[in-house]
Design a protein around this motif. Sequence first.
Motif, mmCIF file in Angstrom:
data_model
loop_
_atom_site.group_PDB
_atom_site.id
_atom_site.type_symbol
_atom_site.label_atom_id
_atom_site.label_comp_id
_atom_site.label_asym_id
_atom_site.label_seq_id
_atom_site.Cartn_x
_atom_site.Cartn_y
_atom_site.Cartn_z
ATOM 1 N N ALA A 93 0.903 -1.264 0.002
ATOM 2 C CA ALA A 93 -0.168 0.022 -0.060
ATOM 3 C C ALA A 93 0.878 1.126 0.042
ATOM 4 N N ARG A 94 2.013 1.117 0.776
ATOM 5 C CA ARG A 94 2.911 2.420 0.715
ATOM 6 C C ARG A 94 3.517 2.680 -0.613
ATOM 7 N N VAL A 95 4.025 1.631 -1.161
ATOM 8 C CA VAL A 95 4.382 1.558 -2.354
ATOM 9 C C VAL A 95 3.403 2.214 -3.508
ATOM 10 N N ARG A 115 -0.544 9.697 -6.611
ATOM 11 C CA ARG A 115 -0.496 11.129 -5.963
ATOM 12 C C ARG A 115 -1.370 12.056 -6.888
ATOM 13 N N ARG A 116 -1.525 12.008 -8.042
ATOM 14 C CA ARG A 116 -2.083 12.762 -8.793
ATOM 15 C C ARG A 116 -3.638 12.696 -8.635
ATOM 16 N N ALA A 117 -4.136 11.327 -8.433
ATOM 17 C CA ALA A 117 -5.530 11.113 -8.216
ATOM 18 C C ALA A 117 -5.954 11.756 -6.836
ATOM 19 N N LYS A 118 -4.940 11.593 -5.723
ATOM 20 C CA LYS A 118 -5.205 12.179 -4.470
ATOM 21 C C LYS A 118 -5.440 13.672 -4.588
#
Length: 119
Positions: A93-95, A103-106
Motif C-alpha cells: 500500500a505504501r509503494v 499522488r495525482r489522483a489524491k
Amino acid sequence: MTDLEDDGHAISYQVLRRGTTVRSADGVELGTVRRAHEAKREHIFDGIDVDTPDGLRFLDAPEVARIAERFVTTTFPAAEKAAHLVDRGSRIARVLGNTTTARRAKRAGERARDRWDRR
C-alpha cells in the motif's frame, strides 16, 4: 534547556516543514516529519506522518505536545513509542500510494472536495 536545544518559536501545523525532527517528551529523536494531516471540513490539525527507522508511522494530534520551528515534541517518552506511533499500512500500500498516478489522483480528489465544500 540550553540554547543549543532551543526548538524555536511555536508554529502552525500548516507551515510545518517536511524533514522537521520529531522528539519524544524526554528528548529522544523518533524520526522526521513526512506530512501533516488536517481534517479538511473542520480545518483542524489531525496528526503527522513520521518517517522512523521502522518505517512510516502516524502520530495522532492529541499526542503532539508542541510544534515548533526546529522540532515537534510528543506527549510521551521514547519508551512508549510503539504504543503511540501507528503503522500506516502494508508495504504494498505504501509503494502504490507513492506512485505518480496515485499522488495525482489524491490531489484531484482533494481539489474536487475543496470545490464541493466551497459551493
